[in-house]
Design a protein around this motif. Structure first.
Motif, PDB file in Angstrom:
ATOM      1  N   CYS A  76      -6.806   1.251  -3.542  1.00 24.86           N
ATOM      2  CA  CYS A  76      -8.121   0.787  -3.085  1.00 24.86           C
ATOM      3  C   CYS A  76      -8.204  -0.737  -3.089  1.00 24.86           C
ATOM      4  O   CYS A  76      -8.815  -1.322  -2.189  1.00 24.86           O
ATOM      5  CB  CYS A  76      -9.234   1.393  -3.929  1.00 24.86           C
ATOM      6  SG  CYS A  76      -9.537   3.145  -3.567  1.00 24.86           S
ATOM      7  N   ALA A  77      -7.600  -1.388  -4.070  1.00 21.01           N
ATOM      8  CA  ALA A  77      -7.616  -2.850  -4.117  1.00 21.01           C
ATOM      9  C   ALA A  77      -6.897  -3.432  -2.908  1.00 21.01           C
ATOM     10  O   ALA A  77      -7.381  -4.400  -2.293  1.00 21.01           O
ATOM     11  CB  ALA A  77      -6.986  -3.339  -5.416  1.00 21.01           C
ATOM     12  N   ILE A  78      -5.772  -2.860  -2.526  1.00 16.51           N
ATOM     13  CA  ILE A  78      -5.031  -3.337  -1.358  1.00 16.51           C
ATOM     14  C   ILE A  78      -5.819  -3.051  -0.082  1.00 16.51           C
ATOM     15  O   ILE A  78      -5.922  -3.901   0.802  1.00 16.51           O
ATOM     16  CB  ILE A  78      -3.627  -2.710  -1.306  1.00 16.51           C
ATOM     17  CG1 ILE A  78      -2.790  -3.185  -2.503  1.00 16.51           C
ATOM     18  CG2 ILE A  78      -2.928  -3.051   0.015  1.00 16.51           C
ATOM     19  CD1 ILE A  78      -1.510  -2.382  -2.722  1.00 16.51           C
ATOM     20  N   VAL A  79      -6.373  -1.839   0.010  1.00 15.48           N
ATOM     21  CA  VAL A  79      -7.160  -1.480   1.195  1.00 15.48           C
ATOM     22  C   VAL A  79      -8.335  -2.439   1.356  1.00 15.48           C
ATOM     23  O   VAL A  79      -8.622  -2.897   2.471  1.00 15.48           O
ATOM     24  CB  VAL A  79      -7.628  -0.011   1.122  1.00 15.48           C
ATOM     25  CG1 VAL A  79      -8.674   0.287   2.196  1.00 15.48           C
ATOM     26  CG2 VAL A  79      -6.449   0.930   1.239  1.00 15.48           C
ATOM     27  N   GLU A  80      -8.999  -2.771   0.276  1.00 20.70           N
ATOM     28  CA  GLU A  80     -10.123  -3.703   0.355  1.00 20.70           C
ATOM     29  C   GLU A  80      -9.659  -5.049   0.912  1.00 20.70           C
ATOM     30  O   GLU A  80     -10.338  -5.647   1.757  1.00 20.70           O
ATOM     31  CB  GLU A  80     -10.778  -3.876  -1.010  1.00 20.70           C
ATOM     32  CG  GLU A  80     -12.029  -4.722  -0.968  1.00 20.70           C
ATOM     33  CD  GLU A  80     -12.767  -4.793  -2.296  1.00 20.70           C
ATOM     34  OE1 GLU A  80     -13.926  -5.258  -2.261  1.00 20.70           O
ATOM     35  OE2 GLU A  80     -12.214  -4.405  -3.339  1.00 20.70           O
ATOM     36  N   GLU A  81      -8.495  -5.523   0.473  1.00 16.17           N
ATOM     37  CA  GLU A  81      -7.962  -6.794   0.988  1.00 16.17           C
ATOM     38  C   GLU A  81      -7.666  -6.697   2.480  1.00 16.17           C
ATOM     39  O   GLU A  81      -7.950  -7.628   3.235  1.00 16.17           O
ATOM     40  CB  GLU A  81      -6.688  -7.172   0.230  1.00 16.17           C
ATOM     41  CG  GLU A  81      -6.923  -7.607  -1.186  1.00 16.17           C
ATOM     42  CD  GLU A  81      -5.625  -7.981  -1.888  1.00 16.17           C
ATOM     43  OE1 GLU A  81      -4.773  -8.626  -1.235  1.00 16.17           O
ATOM     44  OE2 GLU A  81      -5.458  -7.629  -3.053  1.00 16.17           O
ATOM     45  N   LEU A 112       0.830  -1.202   0.000  1.00 19.47           N
ATOM     46  CA  LEU A 112       0.000   0.000   0.000  1.00 19.47           C
ATOM     47  C   LEU A 112       0.869   1.258   0.000  1.00 19.47           C
ATOM     48  O   LEU A 112       0.611   2.190  -0.759  1.00 19.47           O
ATOM     49  CB  LEU A 112      -0.942  -0.003   1.203  1.00 19.47           C
ATOM     50  CG  LEU A 112      -1.836   1.222   1.364  1.00 19.47           C
ATOM     51  CD1 LEU A 112      -2.787   1.359   0.174  1.00 19.47           C
ATOM     52  CD2 LEU A 112      -2.611   1.143   2.672  1.00 19.47           C
ATOM     53  N   ILE A 113       1.874   1.275   0.848  1.00 12.99           N
ATOM     54  CA  ILE A 113       2.748   2.444   0.940  1.00 12.99           C
ATOM     55  C   ILE A 113       3.399   2.758  -0.404  1.00 12.99           C
ATOM     56  O   ILE A 113       3.566   3.926  -0.760  1.00 12.99           O
ATOM     57  CB  ILE A 113       3.812   2.245   2.050  1.00 12.99           C
ATOM     58  CG1 ILE A 113       3.139   2.293   3.430  1.00 12.99           C
ATOM     59  CG2 ILE A 113       4.926   3.270   1.947  1.00 12.99           C
ATOM     60  CD1 ILE A 113       4.033   1.874   4.585  1.00 12.99           C
ATOM     61  N   SER A 114       3.713   1.734  -1.164  1.00 14.32           N
ATOM     62  CA  SER A 114       4.367   1.968  -2.458  1.00 14.32           C
ATOM     63  C   SER A 114       3.384   2.131  -3.617  1.00 14.32           C
ATOM     64  O   SER A 114       3.800   2.419  -4.741  1.00 14.32           O
ATOM     65  CB  SER A 114       5.361   0.849  -2.766  1.00 14.32           C
ATOM     66  OG  SER A 114       4.696  -0.376  -2.921  1.00 14.32           O
ATOM     67  N   ALA A 115       2.088   1.976  -3.362  1.00 16.53           N
ATOM     68  CA  ALA A 115       1.085   2.132  -4.422  1.00 16.53           C
ATOM     69  C   ALA A 115       1.015   3.593  -4.863  1.00 16.53           C
ATOM     70  O   ALA A 115       0.917   4.494  -4.021  1.00 16.53           O
ATOM     71  CB  ALA A 115      -0.283   1.664  -3.942  1.00 16.53           C
ATOM     72  N   PRO A 116       1.046   3.843  -6.161  1.00 16.25           N
ATOM     73  CA  PRO A 116       1.054   5.232  -6.647  1.00 16.25           C
ATOM     74  C   PRO A 116      -0.225   6.006  -6.333  1.00 16.25           C
ATOM     75  O   PRO A 116      -0.198   7.233  -6.276  1.00 16.25           O
ATOM     76  CB  PRO A 116       1.235   5.081  -8.162  1.00 16.25           C
ATOM     77  CG  PRO A 116       0.796   3.684  -8.475  1.00 16.25           C
ATOM     78  CD  PRO A 116       1.080   2.875  -7.247  1.00 16.25           C
ATOM     79  N   THR A 117      -1.319   5.316  -6.080  1.00 13.23           N
ATOM     80  CA  THR A 117      -2.585   5.997  -5.808  1.00 13.23           C
ATOM     81  C   THR A 117      -2.890   6.118  -4.317  1.00 13.23           C
ATOM     82  O   THR A 117      -3.966   6.573  -3.942  1.00 13.23           O
ATOM     83  CB  THR A 117      -3.741   5.257  -6.521  1.00 13.23           C
ATOM     84  OG1 THR A 117      -3.713   3.877  -6.146  1.00 13.23           O
ATOM     85  CG2 THR A 117      -3.636   5.389  -8.036  1.00 13.23           C
ATOM     86  N   CYS A 118      -1.956   5.742  -3.472  1.00 19.17           N
ATOM     87  CA  CYS A 118      -2.159   5.807  -2.025  1.00 19.17           C
ATOM     88  C   CYS A 118      -2.006   7.250  -1.542  1.00 19.17           C
ATOM     89  O   CYS A 118      -1.048   7.934  -1.902  1.00 19.17           O
ATOM     90  CB  CYS A 118      -1.149   4.908  -1.313  1.00 19.17           C
ATOM     91  SG  CYS A 118      -1.396   4.809   0.465  1.00 19.17           S
ATOM     92  N   SER A 119      -2.946   7.695  -0.718  1.00 21.18           N
ATOM     93  CA  SER A 119      -2.884   9.052  -0.174  1.00 21.18           C
ATOM     94  C   SER A 119      -1.749   9.179   0.840  1.00 21.18           C
ATOM     95  O   SER A 119      -1.323   8.188   1.439  1.00 21.18           O
ATOM     96  CB  SER A 119      -4.214   9.419   0.504  1.00 21.18           C
ATOM     97  OG  SER A 119      -4.339   8.714   1.732  1.00 21.18           O
ATOM     98  N   GLN A 120      -1.290  10.395   1.034  1.00 25.73           N
ATOM     99  CA  GLN A 120      -0.242  10.642   2.021  1.00 25.73           C
ATOM    100  C   GLN A 120      -0.709  10.278   3.426  1.00 25.73           C
ATOM    101  O   GLN A 120       0.062   9.752   4.230  1.00 25.73           O
ATOM    102  CB  GLN A 120       0.210  12.110   1.966  1.00 25.73           C
ATOM    103  CG  GLN A 120       0.972  12.461   0.698  1.00 25.73           C
ATOM    104  CD  GLN A 120       2.203  11.579   0.484  1.00 25.73           C
ATOM    105  OE1 GLN A 120       2.983  11.334   1.388  1.00 25.73           O
ATOM    106  NE2 GLN A 120       2.345  11.070  -0.728  1.00 25.73           N
TER     107      GLN A 120
END
Length: 119
Positions: free
Chosen positions: A104-109, A16-24
């Motif tokens: 979002c895909a990672i967060v859902e998991e 998640l931390i490395s996902a480009p769409t993850c918020s700060q």
């Protein structure tokens, strides 16, 4: 919390931390959770982390509404906004509840394991 659950979520959290769409904000909460893992602060940071993830995950209806809005068009550009709307409507029709961007895909998991995280 079970160590297998902790290790699994820690791996997803690093993704998640490395996902480009993850918020700060989500990145910061994720890092705090990783740092607190196995410490006295773990329970509190787990609750804060889950609250941040629940606030950040984008319901597909929200994605469609944003991409169709003036703000969304300004943010994405007209062509990309239209593509996002079409894609979001397609995944919604297939039963998706949330945006399927990398974050979002990672967060859902992760959220699927919420109960195990809170034990």
């Amino acid at each position: 919390m079970d160590s297998n659950v902790r290790n699994s979520i820690a791996a997803k959290t690093r993704e998640l931390i490395s996902a480009p769409t993850c918020s700060q904000e989500a990145k910061a909460a994720a890092q705090r959770w990783l740092d607190a893992s196995g410490t006295d602060a773990e329970k509190e940071e787990t609750q804060a982390y889950l609250a941040e993830l629940e606030a950040d995950i984008m319901p597909v209806e929200g994605l469609i509404a944003f991409a169709q809005s003036e703000q969304g068009v300004a943010y994405f550009g007209a062509d990309q906004a239209a593509q996002i709307v079409a894609h979001a409507q397609e995944i919604q029709a297939a039963g998706a509840k949330y945006c399927d961007c990398p974050a979002c895909a990672i967060v859902e998991e992760i959220l699927k394991q919420k109960d195990a995280l809170l034990k």
